[in-house]
Design a protein around this motif. Sequence first.
Motif, PDB file in Angstrom:
ATOM      1  N   ALA A  34      48.138   7.339  42.918  1.00  0.00           N
ATOM      2  CA  ALA A  34      48.975   6.127  42.879  1.00  0.00           C
ATOM      3  C   ALA A  34      50.401   6.474  42.456  1.00  0.00           C
ATOM      4  O   ALA A  34      51.369   5.969  43.030  1.00  0.00           O
ATOM      5  N   GLY A  35      50.525   7.353  41.469  1.00  0.00           N
ATOM      6  CA  GLY A  35      51.850   7.751  40.989  1.00  0.00           C
ATOM      7  C   GLY A  35      52.655   8.452  42.072  1.00  0.00           C
ATOM      8  O   GLY A  35      53.883   8.336  42.131  1.00  0.00           O
ATOM      9  N   ALA A  36      51.947   9.165  42.946  1.00  0.00           N
ATOM     10  CA  ALA A  36      52.640   9.896  44.006  1.00  0.00           C
ATOM     11  C   ALA A  36      53.176   8.967  45.092  1.00  0.00           C
ATOM     12  O   ALA A  36      53.964   9.382  45.931  1.00  0.00           O
ATOM     13  N   LEU A  37      52.727   7.704  45.086  1.00  0.00           N
ATOM     14  CA  LEU A  37      53.227   6.749  46.074  1.00  0.00           C
ATOM     15  C   LEU A  37      54.450   6.040  45.501  1.00  0.00           C
ATOM     16  O   LEU A  37      54.331   5.310  44.523  1.00  0.00           O
ATOM     17  N   PRO A  38      55.623   6.245  46.088  1.00  0.00           N
ATOM     18  CA  PRO A  38      56.821   5.604  45.534  1.00  0.00           C
ATOM     19  C   PRO A  38      56.666   4.094  45.479  1.00  0.00           C
ATOM     20  O   PRO A  38      56.177   3.480  46.419  1.00  0.00           O
ATOM     21  N   GLY A  39      57.047   3.515  44.359  1.00  0.00           N
ATOM     22  CA  GLY A  39      56.968   2.060  44.202  1.00  0.00           C
ATOM     23  C   GLY A  39      55.695   1.612  43.513  1.00  0.00           C
ATOM     24  O   GLY A  39      55.607   0.488  43.050  1.00  0.00           O
ATOM     25  N   ILE A  40      54.682   2.476  43.469  1.00  0.00           N
ATOM     26  CA  ILE A  40      53.456   2.093  42.771  1.00  0.00           C
ATOM     27  C   ILE A  40      53.640   2.501  41.312  1.00  0.00           C
ATOM     28  O   ILE A  40      53.476   3.668  40.955  1.00  0.00           O
ATOM     29  N   THR A  41      54.005   1.541  40.485  1.00  0.00           N
ATOM     30  CA  THR A  41      54.270   1.818  39.073  1.00  0.00           C
ATOM     31  C   THR A  41      52.955   1.847  38.282  1.00  0.00           C
ATOM     32  O   THR A  41      51.901   1.502  38.811  1.00  0.00           O
ATOM     33  N   THR A  42      53.054   2.240  37.020  1.00  0.00           N
ATOM     34  CA  THR A  42      51.869   2.278  36.161  1.00  0.00           C
ATOM     35  C   THR A  42      51.240   0.883  36.070  1.00  0.00           C
ATOM     36  O   THR A  42      50.027   0.732  36.181  1.00  0.00           O
ATOM     37  N   THR A  43      52.089  -0.141  35.890  1.00  0.00           N
ATOM     38  CA  THR A  43      51.588  -1.519  35.759  1.00  0.00           C
ATOM     39  C   THR A  43      50.811  -1.925  37.005  1.00  0.00           C
ATOM     40  O   THR A  43      49.724  -2.497  36.921  1.00  0.00           O
ATOM     41  N   LEU A  44      51.383  -1.608  38.166  1.00  0.00           N
ATOM     42  CA  LEU A  44      50.744  -1.990  39.419  1.00  0.00           C
ATOM     43  C   LEU A  44      49.409  -1.269  39.581  1.00  0.00           C
ATOM     44  O   LEU A  44      48.389  -1.887  39.940  1.00  0.00           O
ATOM     45  N   ALA A  45      49.391   0.026  39.296  1.00  0.00           N
ATOM     46  CA  ALA A  45      48.151   0.809  39.449  1.00  0.00           C
ATOM     47  C   ALA A  45      47.066   0.270  38.511  1.00  0.00           C
ATOM     48  O   ALA A  45      45.916   0.066  38.916  1.00  0.00           O
ATOM     49  N   VAL A  46      47.453   0.009  37.263  1.00  0.00           N
ATOM     50  CA  VAL A  46      46.478  -0.516  36.298  1.00  0.00           C
ATOM     51  C   VAL A  46      46.040  -1.926  36.703  1.00  0.00           C
ATOM     52  O   VAL A  46      44.862  -2.273  36.608  1.00  0.00           O
ATOM     53  N   GLY A  47      46.987  -2.725  37.211  1.00  0.00           N
ATOM     54  CA  GLY A  47      46.673  -4.092  37.626  1.00  0.00           C
ATOM     55  C   GLY A  47      45.659  -4.130  38.748  1.00  0.00           C
ATOM     56  O   GLY A  47      44.720  -4.930  38.718  1.00  0.00           O
ATOM     57  N   VAL A  48      45.820  -3.259  39.741  1.00  0.00           N
ATOM     58  CA  VAL A  48      44.885  -3.243  40.865  1.00  0.00           C
ATOM     59  C   VAL A  48      43.510  -2.728  40.407  1.00  0.00           C
ATOM     60  O   VAL A  48      42.469  -3.207  40.851  1.00  0.00           O
ATOM     61  N   ALA A  49      43.517  -1.776  39.476  1.00  0.00           N
ATOM     62  CA  ALA A  49      42.252  -1.174  39.024  1.00  0.00           C
ATOM     63  C   ALA A  49      41.515  -2.034  37.994  1.00  0.00           C
ATOM     64  O   ALA A  49      40.300  -1.908  37.844  1.00  0.00           O
ATOM     65  N   LEU A  50      42.261  -2.921  37.325  1.00  0.00           N
ATOM     66  CA  LEU A  50      41.688  -3.671  36.195  1.00  0.00           C
ATOM     67  C   LEU A  50      40.377  -4.417  36.507  1.00  0.00           C
ATOM     68  O   LEU A  50      39.396  -4.277  35.767  1.00  0.00           O
ATOM     69  N   PRO A  51      40.321  -5.165  37.635  1.00  0.00           N
ATOM     70  CA  PRO A  51      39.080  -5.925  37.857  1.00  0.00           C
ATOM     71  C   PRO A  51      37.842  -5.035  37.994  1.00  0.00           C
ATOM     72  O   PRO A  51      36.727  -5.502  37.774  1.00  0.00           O
ATOM     73  N   PHE A  52      38.027  -3.784  38.371  1.00  0.00           N
ATOM     74  CA  PHE A  52      36.878  -2.891  38.568  1.00  0.00           C
ATOM     75  C   PHE A  52      36.270  -2.422  37.248  1.00  0.00           C
ATOM     76  O   PHE A  52      35.223  -1.801  37.224  1.00  0.00           O
ATOM     77  N   THR A  53      36.976  -2.706  36.143  1.00  0.00           N
ATOM     78  CA  THR A  53      36.508  -2.170  34.859  1.00  0.00           C
ATOM     79  C   THR A  53      35.548  -3.126  34.148  1.00  0.00           C
ATOM     80  O   THR A  53      34.954  -2.748  33.151  1.00  0.00           O
ATOM     81  N   PHE A  54      35.413  -4.354  34.661  1.00  0.00           N
ATOM     82  CA  PHE A  54      34.655  -5.330  33.897  1.00  0.00           C
ATOM     83  C   PHE A  54      33.144  -5.185  34.028  1.00  0.00           C
ATOM     84  O   PHE A  54      32.396  -5.818  33.304  1.00  0.00           O
ATOM     85  N   THR A  55      32.737  -4.349  34.986  1.00  0.00           N
ATOM     86  CA  THR A  55      31.292  -4.148  35.121  1.00  0.00           C
ATOM     87  C   THR A  55      30.840  -2.917  34.338  1.00  0.00           C
ATOM     88  O   THR A  55      29.657  -2.620  34.300  1.00  0.00           O
ATOM     89  N   ILE A  56      31.783  -2.176  33.766  1.00  0.00           N
ATOM     90  CA  ILE A  56      31.399  -0.962  33.032  1.00  0.00           C
ATOM     91  C   ILE A  56      31.558  -1.164  31.522  1.00  0.00           C
ATOM     92  O   ILE A  56      32.123  -2.169  31.083  1.00  0.00           O
ATOM     93  N   GLN A  57      31.048  -0.210  30.758  1.00  0.00           N
ATOM     94  CA  GLN A  57      31.115  -0.290  29.299  1.00  0.00           C
ATOM     95  C   GLN A  57      32.575  -0.411  28.831  1.00  0.00           C
ATOM     96  O   GLN A  57      33.452   0.215  29.437  1.00  0.00           O
ATOM     97  N   PRO A  58      32.849  -1.185  27.767  1.00  0.00           N
ATOM     98  CA  PRO A  58      34.240  -1.340  27.314  1.00  0.00           C
ATOM     99  C   PRO A  58      34.938  -0.004  27.015  1.00  0.00           C
ATOM    100  O   PRO A  58      36.102   0.176  27.368  1.00  0.00           O
ATOM    101  N   GLU A  59      34.213   0.950  26.401  1.00  0.00           N
ATOM    102  CA  GLU A  59      34.832   2.249  26.080  1.00  0.00           C
ATOM    103  C   GLU A  59      35.258   2.960  27.354  1.00  0.00           C
ATOM    104  O   GLU A  59      36.369   3.491  27.457  1.00  0.00           O
ATOM    105  N   ALA A  60      34.339   2.962  28.351  1.00  0.00           N
ATOM    106  CA  ALA A  60      34.660   3.630  29.617  1.00  0.00           C
ATOM    107  C   ALA A  60      35.797   2.901  30.329  1.00  0.00           C
ATOM    108  O   ALA A  60      36.653   3.535  30.965  1.00  0.00           O
ATOM    109  N   ALA A  61      35.824   1.556  30.188  1.00  0.00           N
ATOM    110  CA  ALA A  61      36.884   0.771  30.832  1.00  0.00           C
ATOM    111  C   ALA A  61      38.251   1.146  30.251  1.00  0.00           C
ATOM    112  O   ALA A  61      39.209   1.390  30.988  1.00  0.00           O
ATOM    113  N   VAL A  62      38.312   1.210  28.912  1.00  0.00           N
ATOM    114  CA  VAL A  62      39.579   1.574  28.262  1.00  0.00           C
ATOM    115  C   VAL A  62      39.978   3.000  28.663  1.00  0.00           C
ATOM    116  O   VAL A  62      41.137   3.264  29.021  1.00  0.00           O
ATOM    117  N   ALA A  63      38.992   3.913  28.644  1.00  0.00           N
ATOM    118  CA  ALA A  63      39.287   5.302  29.001  1.00  0.00           C
ATOM    119  C   ALA A  63      39.772   5.397  30.442  1.00  0.00           C
ATOM    120  O   ALA A  63      40.742   6.120  30.739  1.00  0.00           O
TER     121      ALA A  63
END
Lengths: 519, 165
Positions: A34-63
């Motif tokens: 994601a970082g290698a794609l110009p314009g995809i900032t940290t916020t955007l990458a985390v924002g797109v990935a965020l919904p995928f973390t809710f089915t996993i353990q909180p520790e793994a989600a944070v990691a």
Amino acid sequence: MGLFFSTLGNATSMLADPNMLLAITVGSLIGCIAGALPGITTTLAVGVALPFTFTIQPEAAVAFLVAITVGVNYGNSIPAVLVGVPGTPAAVLTAIDGYKLHQKGNSGLALGAQYIAALTGQFISTFFFVAAVVPLSQLLYIFLAPELWALMLMGFVAIISLTGKNVFKGLVAAGLGLVVTFVGRDPVALTGRFTFDIPELRSGLATVPVVIGVLAISELIRSCRQVYGWHEASAGYSGRFPNRKQIRRMLKPIGIGTFWGTVTGAIPGGGGTSSSFIAYQQAKMVSKSPEEFGNGSVEGIAANEAAQNASQSGEMVPTFGFGIPASGSMVLLLAALTVHGLVPGPLLIRETPEMLYAATSALFGGTLVLVVVGWPLARMMLKVVLLDRSVVLIMALLLSMVGVYALRNSIFDIGVMLVFGLVGYFMLRYGYSTAAFALTVTLGSDFESYLRHGLLLADGSFTEFITRPVTATLVVISILLLLHGVLSTVRQSRRMAKSRMEREIEKTRAKTEVESPTA
Amino acid sequence: MDQRKDLALAVAIAFSGMAVVVLALQLPLGRVRDPVGPRTLPALIGGLIVLGAVVVALRILRRWRSVENTVEAEGTEDTEGFPASTLRAMSVWAALFVYVLLLRPLGFLILTPPLLAVLLWIMAVRRPVPLVAISALTVVALYLLFVTLLHVRLPMGPLQPYLPF
């Protein structure tokens, strides 16, 4: 001191858990791409990935989320070196020096300097993060409802005053975010507020769709304003790694970058871009060959890379220590914590220390993953930059939509996300801080709860509530921060007015000269 | 940044703030009473929004004498050298919103390929083969990822009875 070492020990032992290791490895690789794609900032990458973390353990989600941020900060400089296009604004200076080296046929030297500095900065700053955040967790005994309210107030004011160009627009943005949190059930009286008899609004708007909408969808919609390719194909590639002498030259700028990155990153609104500019200037001042800066300086790349990667650890200090995020991506991390039922703030480390261990292990683990795969990935990332920008934007939009739906199987949530995406688009275009809005949306409910429950504790006396020593101190700091923001805005608008006036005078003079050339 | 639009936005926000104040003052107080109550904070924040938006609007009006309507941007700027189109961005958003409205009756599998094709077309991907290939492959990949792997119950509309998951 014991807590410092136990945190490091627990974080390291977490890396032995296969689930954690998988989350960190996948997160780092996704972040790097994601970082290698110009314009995809940290916020955007985390924002797109965020919904995928809710089915996993909180520790793994944070990691997973922290590992993505580590990956983005490493990956964003690869296209900067190879095609002269920074992946995120923080890599602008790497684009200048790195691309110059690449054009001279020294791509390996530039990428090697980036590889060493980025990962060293990230690694060392992780120790600073733990060292800074552990003492903060000891302050929790003095934090009751009034102090927590004042702490949140300070966080809001800090992000309003220190980010964006206009503090008044920041205030409005934060206010609008708070209004979103009023929708639903009143925290004390338990009556409905602003529900307009819509059943979905009775329990309030879900935080995650609103935050992803305003931080990620808005940016994606804004990016859709333009259609262009990210690059022209690279001139070539030479994979010579820096030699020992060149590595020795990098050590001092790496130290400078790591220091400034960690310190500046911890200030809300500081972030990678400011810290990299400060570190770059400092490194230039102490360099034996300052003339190389801007013309392909290995030291410049080292300072810049160490700073922007170290800023990642810095940003996590207030996020974990106080529950005050220093950037948009950290707001998203807090949103992830709240969805998992955790309460961001001074109590977080005390009540769920495993979250701190998970974040620390992601900083270490992500760095180690990139130490192993970062160098070969750098060459592969050249292909990533060749992807069609339009296709990537549309894919990110669709992924965010399906991801948000997956949270609660709710089409209404996708609608909410899109509506706030549109709100965020206009906020981005006209300078209303989306980070301030998202922060107040995330913490607004607690902000009101702490105020009202705190006042109940103080027998309804606002004087008693506000004059508690820590509360009063934090409120005074908030007022000073706000004053600083107002003064900065006024100074900046004066500067802008002056430059506008100079342009006008210049134009009038040119016009006069054209009309009367003999004069 | 067009200062006319900047002003219009500030005025719209000021009116929104006023609406918040008016609605806040009509909120039911409930049986459980506390010193602040359910109305105070929304009314205060609504007032703050009005005040902030009015200050923003006044600052815009103060610099209005400037000859140009376009002034230095306070928000995120477009990448230099490439034409930007608000219409394109709004078309993308509108297509997504229509998709959300039709998602339940028509379902993910029927609706997503045309959505992708429309979005890619708006974003100037006009060659038919990539357009169709990307749309079809993406839907298959998302179905496999979300439905098969993550067991998310995506709305499938009329196709629901014929699908294994």
